[in-house]
Design a protein around this motif. Structure first.
Motif, PDB file in Angstrom:
ATOM      1  N   ILE A 157       0.857  -1.191   0.000  1.00 10.17           N
ATOM      2  CA  ILE A 157       0.000   0.000   0.000  1.00 10.17           C
ATOM      3  C   ILE A 157       0.895   1.244   0.000  1.00 10.17           C
ATOM      4  O   ILE A 157       0.705   2.164  -0.796  1.00 10.17           O
ATOM      5  CB  ILE A 157      -0.957  -0.018   1.209  1.00 10.17           C
ATOM      6  CG1 ILE A 157      -2.035  -1.088   0.997  1.00 10.17           C
ATOM      7  CG2 ILE A 157      -1.595   1.356   1.431  1.00 10.17           C
ATOM      8  CD1 ILE A 157      -2.921  -1.348   2.183  1.00 10.17           C
ATOM      9  N   PHE A 158       1.879   1.226   0.864  1.00 16.04           N
ATOM     10  CA  PHE A 158       2.828   2.352   0.908  1.00 16.04           C
ATOM     11  C   PHE A 158       3.478   2.545  -0.464  1.00 16.04           C
ATOM     12  O   PHE A 158       3.545   3.670  -0.982  1.00 16.04           O
ATOM     13  CB  PHE A 158       3.893   2.103   1.981  1.00 16.04           C
ATOM     14  CG  PHE A 158       4.946   3.168   2.016  1.00 16.04           C
ATOM     15  CD1 PHE A 158       4.732   4.357   2.696  1.00 16.04           C
ATOM     16  CD2 PHE A 158       6.151   2.993   1.338  1.00 16.04           C
ATOM     17  CE1 PHE A 158       5.699   5.360   2.707  1.00 16.04           C
ATOM     18  CE2 PHE A 158       7.121   3.978   1.337  1.00 16.04           C
ATOM     19  CZ  PHE A 158       6.895   5.170   2.028  1.00 16.04           C
ATOM     20  N   ASP A 159       3.930   1.445  -1.056  1.00 18.78           N
ATOM     21  CA  ASP A 159       4.579   1.537  -2.376  1.00 18.78           C
ATOM     22  C   ASP A 159       3.636   2.128  -3.420  1.00 18.78           C
ATOM     23  O   ASP A 159       4.042   2.939  -4.255  1.00 18.78           O
ATOM     24  CB  ASP A 159       5.046   0.142  -2.845  1.00 18.78           C
ATOM     25  CG  ASP A 159       6.178  -0.404  -1.979  1.00 18.78           C
ATOM     26  OD1 ASP A 159       6.769   0.365  -1.198  1.00 18.78           O
ATOM     27  OD2 ASP A 159       6.470  -1.618  -2.090  1.00 18.78           O
ATOM     28  N   ALA A 160       2.384   1.698  -3.375  1.00 18.14           N
ATOM     29  CA  ALA A 160       1.412   2.176  -4.371  1.00 18.14           C
ATOM     30  C   ALA A 160       1.129   3.662  -4.175  1.00 18.14           C
ATOM     31  O   ALA A 160       0.997   4.412  -5.140  1.00 18.14           O
ATOM     32  CB  ALA A 160       0.120   1.368  -4.274  1.00 18.14           C
ATOM     33  N   VAL A 161       1.048   4.095  -2.911  1.00 15.47           N
ATOM     34  CA  VAL A 161       0.790   5.515  -2.640  1.00 15.47           C
ATOM     35  C   VAL A 161       1.987   6.346  -3.094  1.00 15.47           C
ATOM     36  O   VAL A 161       1.846   7.367  -3.770  1.00 15.47           O
ATOM     37  CB  VAL A 161       0.522   5.756  -1.131  1.00 15.47           C
ATOM     38  CG1 VAL A 161       0.301   7.244  -0.863  1.00 15.47           C
ATOM     39  CG2 VAL A 161      -0.685   4.947  -0.659  1.00 15.47           C
ATOM     40  N   LYS A 162       3.169   5.858  -2.744  1.00 11.37           N
ATOM     41  CA  LYS A 162       4.391   6.595  -3.092  1.00 11.37           C
ATOM     42  C   LYS A 162       4.531   6.703  -4.618  1.00 11.37           C
ATOM     43  O   LYS A 162       4.826   7.765  -5.147  1.00 11.37           O
ATOM     44  CB  LYS A 162       5.599   5.867  -2.498  1.00 11.37           C
ATOM     45  CG  LYS A 162       6.849   6.726  -2.430  1.00 11.37           C
ATOM     46  CD  LYS A 162       7.918   6.033  -1.607  1.00 11.37           C
ATOM     47  CE  LYS A 162       9.294   6.595  -1.864  1.00 11.37           C
ATOM     48  NZ  LYS A 162       9.451   8.001  -1.467  1.00 11.37           N
ATOM     49  N   LYS A 163       4.266   5.595  -5.288  1.00  6.96           N
ATOM     50  CA  LYS A 163       4.362   5.603  -6.744  1.00  6.96           C
ATOM     51  C   LYS A 163       3.343   6.581  -7.335  1.00  6.96           C
ATOM     52  O   LYS A 163       3.641   7.308  -8.289  1.00  6.96           O
ATOM     53  CB  LYS A 163       4.109   4.182  -7.278  1.00  6.96           C
ATOM     54  CG  LYS A 163       4.488   4.012  -8.731  1.00  6.96           C
ATOM     55  CD  LYS A 163       4.399   2.556  -9.166  1.00  6.96           C
ATOM     56  CE  LYS A 163       4.601   2.450 -10.658  1.00  6.96           C
ATOM     57  NZ  LYS A 163       3.985   1.236 -11.205  1.00  6.96           N
ATOM     58  N   SER A 164       2.165   6.626  -6.755  1.00  7.17           N
ATOM     59  CA  SER A 164       1.129   7.531  -7.250  1.00  7.17           C
ATOM     60  C   SER A 164       1.549   8.980  -7.077  1.00  7.17           C
ATOM     61  O   SER A 164       1.289   9.822  -7.938  1.00  7.17           O
ATOM     62  CB  SER A 164      -0.187   7.290  -6.501  1.00  7.17           C
ATOM     63  OG  SER A 164      -0.618   5.965  -6.698  1.00  7.17           O
ATOM     64  N   LEU A 165       2.224   9.270  -5.964  1.00  6.17           N
ATOM     65  CA  LEU A 165       2.666  10.645  -5.729  1.00  6.17           C
ATOM     66  C   LEU A 165       3.853  10.998  -6.611  1.00  6.17           C
ATOM     67  O   LEU A 165       3.996  12.139  -7.044  1.00  6.17           O
ATOM     68  CB  LEU A 165       3.021  10.836  -4.247  1.00  6.17           C
ATOM     69  CG  LEU A 165       1.804  10.844  -3.320  1.00  6.17           C
ATOM     70  CD1 LEU A 165       2.220  10.659  -1.873  1.00  6.17           C
ATOM     71  CD2 LEU A 165       1.000  12.132  -3.479  1.00  6.17           C
ATOM     72  N   ASP A 166       4.694  10.023  -6.901  1.00  4.40           N
ATOM     73  CA  ASP A 166       5.852  10.255  -7.774  1.00  4.40           C
ATOM     74  C   ASP A 166       5.446  10.361  -9.241  1.00  4.40           C
ATOM     75  O   ASP A 166       6.134  10.996 -10.022  1.00  4.40           O
ATOM     76  CB  ASP A 166       6.870   9.103  -7.633  1.00  4.40           C
ATOM     77  CG  ASP A 166       7.528   9.117  -6.265  1.00  4.40           C
ATOM     78  OD1 ASP A 166       7.380  10.138  -5.557  1.00  4.40           O
ATOM     79  OD2 ASP A 166       8.166   8.110  -5.890  1.00  4.40           O
ATOM     80  N   ASP A 167       4.333   9.713  -9.579  1.00  3.94           N
ATOM     81  CA  ASP A 167       3.880   9.603 -10.968  1.00  3.94           C
ATOM     82  C   ASP A 167       3.435  10.915 -11.599  1.00  3.94           C
ATOM     83  O   ASP A 167       3.326  11.016 -12.798  1.00  3.94           O
ATOM     84  CB  ASP A 167       2.655   8.661 -11.034  1.00  3.94           C
ATOM     85  CG  ASP A 167       3.076   7.267 -11.460  1.00  3.94           C
ATOM     86  OD1 ASP A 167       4.276   7.057 -11.645  1.00  3.94           O
ATOM     87  OD2 ASP A 167       2.188   6.406 -11.593  1.00  3.94           O
ATOM     88  N   LYS A 168       3.115  11.865 -10.731  1.00  7.17           N
ATOM     89  CA  LYS A 168       2.414  13.051 -11.215  1.00  7.17           C
ATOM     90  C   LYS A 168       3.111  13.747 -12.379  1.00  7.17           C
ATOM     91  O   LYS A 168       4.284  13.980 -12.374  1.00  7.17           O
ATOM     92  CB  LYS A 168       2.274  14.040 -10.074  1.00  7.17           C
ATOM     93  CG  LYS A 168       1.100  13.744  -9.211  1.00  7.17           C
ATOM     94  CD  LYS A 168       0.939  14.796  -8.130  1.00  7.17           C
ATOM     95  CE  LYS A 168       2.119  14.841  -7.202  1.00  7.17           C
ATOM     96  NZ  LYS A 168       2.031  15.881  -6.206  1.00  7.17           N
TER      97      LYS A 168
END
Lengths: 156, 763
Positions: free
Chosen positions: A145-156
């Motif tokens: 979950i942490f990885d998915a959130v972090k990736k989502s924030l980095d993806d922008k």
């Protein structure tokens, strides 16, 4: 006691006119009246985060938010994230990172993550954890979950 | 072994439906005029119900039915999710009714209400008048064993559910000849599963006069049987449907609310009734993990070999037997293929108390046992100044080890390699040396703990599993299994197995995830980490049968022998030349529509597995202990597993992460507490019960040692429950390393640690 009130709910950009019992939670109205069953009920008292929806952009436990409070407000649920048959980036990241197991906490966490992404703010790892800490997950140990959130924030 | 799809990290089949909110769970189905069920629960830990007056509740407008034990058949039944046993001696204890006539814990089910909506149902509960005669209660199992203790079930006046154990070898002699005899007492607390979807089900009677129950269950076929037994109905009159479920962890391997919700619809003229436990009810009126106190005594030879072990265990099962003695029997069986004890004596007792009933929870008694054993091993090493890793390695069993009681044989063991990997990952030698002789306010330490675990329940229980595959016209297939997807990823693993055998891509396998006892092949369900091993064998068998039928048609068409053919990328090929012959779809079309030979391809088969495969693993952990506050922080943690072939790495990682997190909660924070004076729960909610949040959970490192288990259909062994077992003793041993203090009771929460430091004179 059994008092009814007419309200307008704007859910995922569509307006619904409803007459609700003033005691009804937003969660109950979304699920039982409008069948937005992606909004999950895990504790009914604001502890677990499974029922999180965005109300005017703010992640909110819909189980402890009365439906009448939501009158005229913009509500977003998990059902509104897919656009033109395409998953949102946050949704796709949750799949690709393996952040989903039983899936019961997933919609709530995806909604909170969506709000974080849309805020445009930057978050440190500790801040990400703090933002997600209102959600319980018993399956994943929060790693993916942490990885998915972090990736989502980095993806922008 | 040259697999193509087995071992790859395909995404979960249900990921899209779950991430879009489209996946339907029990409460996402609506029926017109769905009624709401509620339960009146006892405020007393132990009380006889002298009289109940429901007349006012019944008279409340909107109330459909109110009923008590007086209105139900006087049938006692067992709720544990075990396969039925034809042998009466091997059955679970039948000590429960749908509603009780005597309250045995705070929260016991006294009466049920069905009403138009929840608000009316709650009002009706307040109008039920119960005349209780309050009895003395007992919460401590050791006190429950004393003479004159309150009798909880008349059938067992000594409060002992069961006390049979095991003995092997010349135990007396081994202790007499021992160089060292070590003793220790290790205790665990009551914890709860905390699946995010509470127990929920709804039921109605259909036009064929059958009771249909949609339930969040791990065990639909068992649920059908138990509902039949609880209500005295023919089992075929009951249909159980299991949609997506929001976690179970063993708590849904028990038939807790299905008989009640069936009774609710019966009393409501067959109208649909939903009963969902509140979170507070779920904590106390579903099941918990048994608190078990183990007293261990071990005999060592002069070259520090573990020779004999004496295990005394007291398991607190609470107010009803539930899984009963099976839990401590599992605990005291599954540790045995770890160290090479020449003899043992195991004396377990499962005891009734006036607490919520304990039942199955992830790893079924083994976390309790391994906490005791692995803490004890570190205590031994500390006392004898031995290296805890070398000592363990010297005492490990090896391939060929056969348990003298269960006759389960170790056919693969990669534990030594797991230990080596873990040791390297955490930099054991270097850090252990650095952390010697610390005196500061914050002290660091390293600990580790090993475990062994079974794959399924053989030889204790029946291990039957069914699978059905139907070939479609385009060469894709449907797979149906009776074992349930509960979030662990079983359906995805099964799809990979089918794709592997049939030489098709994963997206050509459609798994019918919903179980329906009218349609689904028979399988006892999701528990004991059995699915990939047991059901996986049925899936492989069904897939091989379909493959054989496909190649038979291909052979007839082409003229080559079946053995000369294979399927690759949904294409029939000549094996030796790798030459493509025709598409799988063409064969499927012939199977459906050939005017002479039409015979659509299906397979509907089952297996009865009579082997077990021992899985292994280890936790390595580094902690930092705040000596002033008692707060323990996990700095690094690694779990390394030997689960044989890993079917899906991404899914396997997820299982380990979740299991370790649950293990850390067990080690550091979780404890369901009760008021001694009244037996009332003190923290049956998610605020006061300290479940791990994302803030509390460290980064969890995971690795695998992939042995090949010959009895596994693809070399696999269990994994689902395993990661939960060893974190707690590893943390405890790390705290011992950091502070020199042995904590022999879980959890190591700040208050406990602080108090212990005070008594030890460290503060």
């Amino acid at each position: 006691m059994n008092e009814m009130k007419k309200i307008n709910l704007i859910v995922n950009d569509k307006t619904y006119q409803l007459e609700v019992d003033i005691r009804e939670s937003l969660l109950d109205v979304l699920r039982n009246r409008l069948h937005f069953t992606g909004v999950k009920e895990g504790c009914s008292v604001g502890e677990c985060g499974a029922c999180t929806v965005l109300i005017d952009g703010v992640p909110t436990s819909s189980c402890i938010y009365l439906a009448v409070f939501a009158d005229g407000k913009k509500i977003r649920t998990i059902e509104g994230l897919e656009k033109d048959g395409k998953l949102s980036k946050v949704q796709q990241n949750f799949i690709d990172e393996g952040a989903i197991q039983c899936g019961f906490c997933t919609p709530g966490i995806v909604m909170t993550t969506t709000a974080l992404v849309e805020s445009g703010n930057k978050f440190t790892d500790e801040e990400i954890k703090r933002e997600i800490s209102g959600h319980f997950c018993r399956c994943t140990g929060y790693q993916k979950i942490f990885d998915a959130v972090k990736k989502s924030l980095d993806d922008k | 072994m040259g697999f193509k799809i087995i071992g790859s990290s395909v995404n979960r089949l249900d990921a899209v439906s779950k991430v879009t909110g489209k996946a339907k769970y029990t409460n996402d189905f609506f029926e017109r005029e769905m009624l709401c069920g509620k339960v009146l629960r006892s405020p007393y830990a132990h009380a006889v119900i002298k009289a109940i007056d429901v007349s006012e509740a019944k008279a409340l407008p909107g109330v459909i039915a109110v009923f008590t034990s007086q209105d139900l058949p006087k049938l006692k039944y067992a709720t544990a999710g075990h396969p039925w046993s034809i042998d009466p001696k091997h059955r679970d204890i039948e000590d429960r009714m749908i509603l009780t006539d005597k309250a045995r814990y705070v929260g016991d089910s006294v009466a049920a209400v069905v009403a138009q909506d929840e608000i009316i149902a709650k009002e009706a509960l307040k109008l039920i008048k119960v005349d209780y005669e309050v009895l003395p209660h007992v919460l401590d199992p050791e006190k429950a064993l004393e003479k004159g203790a309150p009798i909880i079930h008349e059938e067992r006046p000594n409060n002992i559910v069961n006390d049979f154990g095991n003995e092997y070898g010349d135990y007396e002699k081994d202790f007499m000849n021992a160089q060292h005899i070590m003793e220790g007492v290790y205790d665990t607390s009551i914890v709860q599963h905390c699946h995010i979807e509470t127990q929920t089900a709804y039921a109605y009677i259909d036009t064929d006069d059958r009771i249909v129950i949609v339930s969040s269950t791990q065990i639909p076929h068992i649920a059908r049987r138990v509902v039949g037994q609880a209500l005295g109905l023919s089992w075929g009159k009951i249909r159980v449907i299991k949609p997506h479920i929001g976690g179970g962890f063993g708590n849904k391997q028990e038939v807790i609310i299905e008989p009640l919700v069936a009774a609710m619809t019966i009393f409501s003229h067959g109208l649909p009734v939903r009963y969902t436990m509140t979170r507070e009810e779920c904590f106390i009126s579903s099941r918990t993990r048994h608190a078990i106190k183990f007293s261990l005594k071990t005999a060592l030879t002069k070259d520090n070999k573990l020779q004999a072990i004496h295990v005394l265990g007291i398991s607190n099962t609470g107010s009803y037997a539930s899984h009963g003695h099976s839990i401590i029997m599992s605990a005291t069986s599954k540790f045995r293929p770890l160290y090479n004890f020449k003899s043992f004596k195991i004396e377990p007792k499962t005891v009734y108390t006036n607490l919520p009933a304990a039942g199955a929870m992830r790893a079924y008694g083994v976390p309790q046992m391994i906490f005791a054993l692995e803490s004890h091993i570190d205590d031994i090493c500390r006392k004898l100044d031995l290296d805890p890793i070398e000592f363990r390695k010297q005492n490990l069993v090896s391939v060929g080890h056969e348990d003298p009681i269960s006759h389960v044989v170790v056919r693969s063991i990669g534990l030594s390699e797991c230990i080596d990997k873990g040791k390297e990952l955490i930099k054991w030698e270097q850090k252990r040396a650095n952390y010697k002789e610390q005196t500061g306010d914050k002290r660091r330490g390293l600990g580790m703990a090993c475990f062994s675990y079974f794959s399924g329940t053989h030889p204790v229980s029946l291990e039957v599993a069914g699978a059905r595959i139907i070939l479609n016209q385009d060469g894709s297939v449907q797979l149906q299994v009776g074992a349930t997807e509960i979030g662990q990823g079983a359906d995805t693993a099964f799809a990979q197995m089918v794709a592997e055998v049939l030489g098709i891509s994963i997206d050509m396998v459609h798994v019918i995830s919903t179980q329906d006892t009218d349609i689904t092949p028979f399988d006892t369900g999701a528990y004991a980490s059995r699915q990939t091993y047991i059901t996986g064998a049925a899936v492989k068998k069904a897939a091989l049968e379909v493959k054989n039928k496909i190649l038979t048609i291909a052979s007839r068409k082409i003229g080559l022998q079946i053995d000369a053919l294979d399927i690759n990328d949904a294409t029939i090929i000549e094996k030796k030349l790798g030459k493509e012959i025709c598409s799988l779809g063409e064969i499927a079309m012939e199977a459906f529509y050939d005017r002479t030979h039409s015979h659509p391809i299906t397979s509907d088969t089952s297996v009865n597995i009579r082997t077990n495969a021992i899985a292994y693993g280890v936790t390595f952990v580094e902690v930092e202990v705040d000596m002033k506050t008692g707060v323990i922080e996990v700095i690094e943690i690694y779990n390394v597993h030997d689960s044989g072939t890993i079917i899906n790495h991404k899914a396997a990682l997820g299982q380990v992460h979740g299991g370790v997190s649950m293990g850390l909660g067990y080690a550091l924070s979780e404890k369901l507490m009760f008021d001694e004076k009244t037996g009332r729960p003190l923290n049956n909610n998610l605020l006061d019960y300290k479940l791990q949040t994302i803030m509390d959970t460290p980064k969890i490192g995971v690795d695998f040692v992939e042995t090949y288990e010959e009895t596994g259909s693809f070399g696999q062994k269990s994994l689902g429950e395993n990661p939960t077992i060893s974190p707690a003793p590893a943390v405890r041993n790390a705290v011992l390393d950091a502070t020199g203090v042995s904590f022999n009771k879980l959890p190591l929460n700040p208050q406990t640690v602080f108090e212990k430091f005070k008594t030890e004179g460290l503060l």
